[in-house]
Design an enzyme around this catalytic site. Sequence first.
Site, PDB file in Angstrom:
ATOM      1  N   LYS A 131      45.052  47.485  46.645  1.00 45.61           N
ATOM      2  CA  LYS A 131      43.780  46.761  46.656  1.00 45.61           C
ATOM      3  C   LYS A 131      42.679  47.594  47.324  1.00 45.61           C
ATOM      4  O   LYS A 131      42.950  48.655  47.880  1.00 45.61           O
ATOM      5  CB  LYS A 131      43.942  45.401  47.357  1.00 45.61           C
ATOM      6  CG  LYS A 131      44.930  44.465  46.650  1.00 45.61           C
ATOM      7  CD  LYS A 131      44.569  44.217  45.202  1.00 45.61           C
ATOM      8  CE  LYS A 131      45.289  43.074  44.514  1.00 45.61           C
ATOM      9  NZ  LYS A 131      46.730  43.091  44.426  1.00 45.61           N
TER      10      LYS A 131
HETATM   11  C1  LIG Z   1      47.429  41.656  43.969  1.00 42.38           C
HETATM   12  C2  LIG Z   1      47.139  40.375  43.330  1.00 42.38           C
HETATM   13  C3  LIG Z   1      47.701  39.183  43.811  1.00 42.38           C
HETATM   14  C4  LIG Z   1      48.786  39.109  44.834  1.00 42.38           C
HETATM   15  O1  LIG Z   1      48.539  39.661  46.034  1.00 42.38           O
HETATM   16  P1  LIG Z   1      49.780  40.144  46.955  1.00 42.38           P
HETATM   17  O2  LIG Z   1      49.114  40.398  48.257  1.00 42.38           O
HETATM   18  O3  LIG Z   1      50.296  41.392  46.314  1.00 42.38           O
HETATM   19  O4  LIG Z   1      50.770  39.067  47.008  1.00 42.38           O
HETATM   20  C5  LIG Z   1      47.307  37.991  43.229  1.00 42.38           C
HETATM   21  N1  LIG Z   1      46.453  37.972  42.223  1.00 42.38           N
HETATM   22  C6  LIG Z   1      45.904  39.088  41.693  1.00 42.38           C
HETATM   23  C7  LIG Z   1      44.944  38.962  40.584  1.00 42.38           C
HETATM   24  C8  LIG Z   1      46.249  40.328  42.227  1.00 42.38           C
HETATM   25  O5  LIG Z   1      45.747  41.432  41.686  1.00 42.38           O
END
Ligand SMILES: *Cc1c(COP(=O)(O)O)cnc(C)c1O
Length: 369
Positions: free
Chosen positions: A188
């Site tokens: 992210k």
């Molecule tokens: C990364 C992501 C998540 C989940 O986040 P985590 O911290 O990896 O559990 C949920 N929704 C979207 C659209 C994502 O890209």
Amino acid sequence: MSNRIFLSSPHMSDEGYELQYVKEAFETNWIAPLGENVNQFEKELATKVGAEAAAALSSGTAAIHLALRAAGVGKGDIVFCPTLTFAATANPIIYQNAVPVFIDSDEETWNMCPKALEGAFKKYPNVKAVIVVHLYGLSANMDEIMEICNRYNVPVIEDAAESLGTYYKGKHTGTFGDYGIFSFNGNKIITTSGGGMLVSNNEERVAKARFWATQSRDTARHYQHSELGFNYRMSNVVAGIGRGQLKVLDQRVEKKKYIYGFYKKELGSLEGVQFMPENEWDQPNYWLSSIVLTGKVKPIDLMDALEKENIESRSVWKPMHLQPFFKEYDFVGSGVAEILFENGVCLPSDTKMTDEDLHRVVETIKKLW
Ligand SMILES: *Cc1c(COP(=O)(O)O)cnc(C)c1O
């Protein structure tokens, strides 16, 4: 072989802010449970996005799960969810034994199509909650989506996992609905190595989420539980990384925007290359620069060519209604998400890329034309 260029990898601050906060956690022995970094990270993130309250959790997925619980979603309840997203958006609906109904994207935003949403409300007027996603840092059409959801009086959960730093009409994504969630997973825009945040203007609901996230321990001398609990809290060490990363979020957004601009300038005039949509009301964080190929070069050719040069790329998310696990659930739409999946490619958008790296990517791509 040249060094690998990544899609989006962890990028700690040059100043070493993250280590400083982690060091403080070690020095005070607040390794666990919770501690100052967690409290401050919650406050700092809430301030950054303009939310009243935030709960630091172990993942974005955990945050979606608790948001669904907070919205009262339970067994058999229907939840609308965009079909074009990562499985983590939809999985918590199943954790709650609820029933997802997948909604198509529109071409203007790549996100939830308001028309398809309206159609879904007509078909399922008893829907319990709506999850909206802001994919790749592009905001969904929030005015229209909120108008529809408010008209039907249904709570909205914004999955802003990919859109920290994105503003819709000057307001931060994740703060339009009843609940917003962010992710600090490794890929992210900022990362804590893994983690998430639930935000809301309803402080009571956020406090309740913290309670659930710490095994729902009642206030008593002994261990007493009146509700089902979860082990979903963020650790104080991890929160230290998050505090440091938050300081460089704006810098990261700037770089992501630069990367997008670079690609657009270099590749925008190639036949059959269409860039992800930009709307005047949107101020994206450009998490992943994505394109759609409509000409003779297919995504698989492009991704193969990049991989040969040790450059990572990815296709656009495969829609949930096409996933074997979710195939029994309904889908409302006309096939826009499917077309985006079949023709879309996410280009490397790593903020550590140099201009030389960016040239390496575009030269590799241009050779295919
Ligand atoms: C990364 C992501 C998540 C989940 O986040 P985590 O911290 O990896 O559990 C949920 N929704 C979207 C659209 C994502 O890209």
